[in-house]
Design a protein around this motif. Structure first.
Motif, short mmCIF file in Angstrom:
data_model
loop_
_atom_site.label_atom_id
_atom_site.label_comp_id
_atom_site.label_asym_id
_atom_site.label_seq_id
_atom_site.Cartn_x
_atom_site.Cartn_y
_atom_site.Cartn_z
N ALA A 139 0.85 -1.20 0.00
CA ALA A 139 0.00 0.00 0.00
C ALA A 139 0.88 1.24 0.00
O ALA A 139 1.88 1.30 0.72
CB ALA A 139 -0.89 -0.02 1.24
N ILE A 140 0.52 2.22 -0.82
CA ILE A 140 1.29 3.48 -0.87
C ILE A 140 0.34 4.67 -0.88
O ILE A 140 -0.84 4.53 -1.21
CB ILE A 140 2.23 3.55 -2.11
CG1 ILE A 140 1.43 3.43 -3.42
CG2 ILE A 140 3.31 2.48 -2.06
CD1 ILE A 140 2.27 3.73 -4.66
N SER A 141 0.89 5.83 -0.57
CA SER A 141 0.13 7.07 -0.73
C SER A 141 0.12 7.42 -2.21
O SER A 141 1.13 7.22 -2.90
CB SER A 141 0.86 8.22 -0.04
OG SER A 141 0.53 8.28 1.28
N ALA A 142 -0.99 7.98 -2.67
CA ALA A 142 -1.04 8.37 -4.08
C ALA A 142 0.04 9.42 -4.38
O ALA A 142 0.54 9.51 -5.49
CB ALA A 142 -2.42 8.90 -4.42
N SER A 143 0.41 10.19 -3.34
CA SER A 143 1.43 11.23 -3.54
C SER A 143 2.82 10.62 -3.79
O SER A 143 3.74 11.32 -4.20
CB SER A 143 1.48 12.18 -2.35
OG SER A 143 1.72 11.44 -1.17
N ILE A 186 3.28 8.29 -6.01
CA ILE A 186 3.32 7.82 -7.41
C ILE A 186 4.06 8.88 -8.23
O ILE A 186 3.68 10.05 -8.25
CB ILE A 186 1.88 7.60 -7.94
CG1 ILE A 186 1.20 6.49 -7.14
CG2 ILE A 186 1.91 7.26 -9.43
CD1 ILE A 186 -0.29 6.38 -7.38
N VAL A 187 5.13 8.45 -8.87
CA VAL A 187 5.99 9.39 -9.60
C VAL A 187 5.53 9.47 -11.06
O VAL A 187 5.49 8.45 -11.75
CB VAL A 187 7.47 8.95 -9.54
CG1 VAL A 187 8.36 9.95 -10.25
CG2 VAL A 187 7.91 8.74 -8.09
N VAL A 188 5.18 10.67 -11.48
CA VAL A 188 4.79 10.87 -12.88
C VAL A 188 5.86 11.74 -13.54
O VAL A 188 6.26 12.77 -12.98
CB VAL A 188 3.39 11.55 -12.97
CG1 VAL A 188 2.98 11.76 -14.42
CG2 VAL A 188 2.35 10.69 -12.25
N THR A 194 8.54 4.73 -8.74
CA THR A 194 7.40 4.49 -7.84
C THR A 194 7.61 3.21 -7.04
O THR A 194 7.39 3.17 -5.83
CB THR A 194 6.08 4.42 -8.65
OG1 THR A 194 5.96 5.62 -9.41
CG2 THR A 194 4.87 4.28 -7.75
N ALA A 195 8.08 2.16 -7.74
CA ALA A 195 8.33 0.89 -7.05
C ALA A 195 9.42 1.07 -6.00
O ALA A 195 9.33 0.54 -4.89
CB ALA A 195 8.71 -0.18 -8.06
N GLN A 220 11.42 -4.09 -5.61
CA GLN A 220 12.53 -4.07 -6.55
C GLN A 220 12.06 -4.36 -7.98
O GLN A 220 11.30 -5.29 -8.22
CB GLN A 220 13.57 -5.11 -6.13
CG GLN A 220 14.94 -4.82 -6.73
CD GLN A 220 15.85 -6.03 -6.74
OE1 GLN A 220 15.61 -7.00 -6.03
NE2 GLN A 220 16.89 -5.97 -7.54
N VAL A 221 12.52 -3.53 -8.92
CA VAL A 221 12.24 -3.77 -10.34
C VAL A 221 13.59 -3.86 -11.03
O VAL A 221 14.40 -2.94 -10.92
CB VAL A 221 11.41 -2.61 -10.95
CG1 VAL A 221 11.24 -2.80 -12.45
CG2 VAL A 221 10.05 -2.52 -10.28
N SER A 222 13.83 -4.97 -11.73
CA SER A 222 15.14 -5.15 -12.36
C SER A 222 15.00 -5.44 -13.85
O SER A 222 14.07 -6.10 -14.28
CB SER A 222 15.87 -6.32 -11.68
OG SER A 222 17.03 -6.64 -12.41
#
Ligand code: SF4
Length: 222
Positions: A29-33, A35-37, A197-198, A204-206
Motif C-alpha cells: 500500500a502506498i500514498s497516491a502522492s 506515485i511518480v509521474v 514508484t516501485a 525491486q524492479v530489475s
C-alpha cells in the motif's frame, strides 16, 4: 501514508493480503502522492518506438494525456502496487541470439499458428503474456472488491500495453475494444515512472538479463 484515514488503511492491508492470495508475489500500500509521474516516460514509448504506440487502445496516444492524468491523480489518496509472480529470466528461457523485440512483434500478430510453436523463445513470450493476463484478472477482482466496499473510484493500471488479444483492434478499424471490462491502460502510458514508484514502495524492479522478471501493476483507490 499520513493522509490516509484508519478505515482505508486497514482496508488496504486486507487488499494487499487478497492480492497475494490471488497470486501476487508482492503487494504494497502506498500514498497516491508517492506515485511518480514523469513526462520523459512518454518519450520512451517513442524512443525507440514501441510497436504498441498508436496501435494498442490502451497505449499512447490513445490514452489520457499525462497532464490530465496528473490532475486526476491529485484526487486520489491511496494505491496498492502489485508485483506478479516471476515469468522467468530472458537468459534462461530465450534461444541464444534471438532478437526478442522482433520475435515479440511476430508473436503478437501471428495468431494461433505461431502460438503453437514451442521454442524456448515462444515459451518465454507465452509466460510474459499469461502473467500479464493474470495481472488483469487480479486487478479486476480487487477493483470489484473496492467498489463493493464503497471505494468506487478504484482503477487498475497494468504493467504494459494490453495483450488480451492476438492483435488489438486499434483505432483505425473503428471497432470497439473486445474486452472493455478487462483491458486496462498501462502505467507507462499515463506517464508513471514505474521504477521510481516501485523504489519508493520498497519493491525491486530489475531489467538485468539474469534476474527474474515480473509485471508491476497499480490500483488507485478512493
Ligand atoms: S482487449 Fe483486445 S481490443 Fe481491447 S485493448 Fe486489449 S488488445 Fe485491444
Amino acid at each position: 501514508m499520513s493522509e490516509i484515514d484508519k478505515k482505508l488503511e486497514s482496508y488496504l492491508e486486507f487488499l494487499c493480503q487478497k492480492a497475494k492470495e490471488l497470486g501476487a508475489s508482492e503487494a504494497v500500500a502506498i500514498s497516491a502522492s508517492d506515485i511518480v509521474v514523469d513526462e520523459r516516460v512518454s518519450l520512451k514509448c517513442m524512443v525507440p518506438l514501441c510497436s504498441f504506440y498508436g496501435t494498442n487502445l490502451m497505449c499512447p496516444p490513445n490514452t489520457k494525456p499525462i497532464s490530465e492524468f496528473k490532475n486526476i491523480l491529485k484526487n486520489y489518496h491511496a494505491a496498492i502496487l502489485i508485483k506478479t509472480a516471476s515469468f522467468g529470466t530472458p537468459e534462461e528461457l530465450t534461444d541464444p541470439g534471438v532478437d526478442l523485440s522482433e520475435t515479440w512483434d511476430t508473436f503478437k500478430s501471428a495468431g494461433k499458428k505461431q502460438e503453437q510453436a514451442s521454442t524456448p523463445t515462444t515459451a518465454y513470450l507465452h509466460s510474459i503474456r499469461d502473467s500479464l493476463k493474470n495481472q488483469y484478472k487480479m486487478m479486476s477482482e480487487i477493483e470489484s472488491l473496492c467498489i463493493r466496499e464503497g471505494y468506487y473510484f478504484a482503477a487498475g493500471l497494468a504493467g504494459a500495453g494490453c495483450l488480451l488479444c492476438d492483435e488489438c483492434v486499434g483505432t483505425k478499424s473503428g471497432l470497439p475494444c473486445r474486452y472493455p471490462f478487462k483491458a486496462r491502460p498501462s502505467m507507462d502510458a499515463l506517464g508513471i515512472d514505474v521504477v521510481a514508484t516501485a523504489k519508493k514502495a520498497g519493491v525491486q524492479v530489475s531489467f538485468a538479463q539474469d534476474e527474474a522478471r515480473s509485471w508491476v501493476g497499480l490500483i488507485l483507490i478512493d
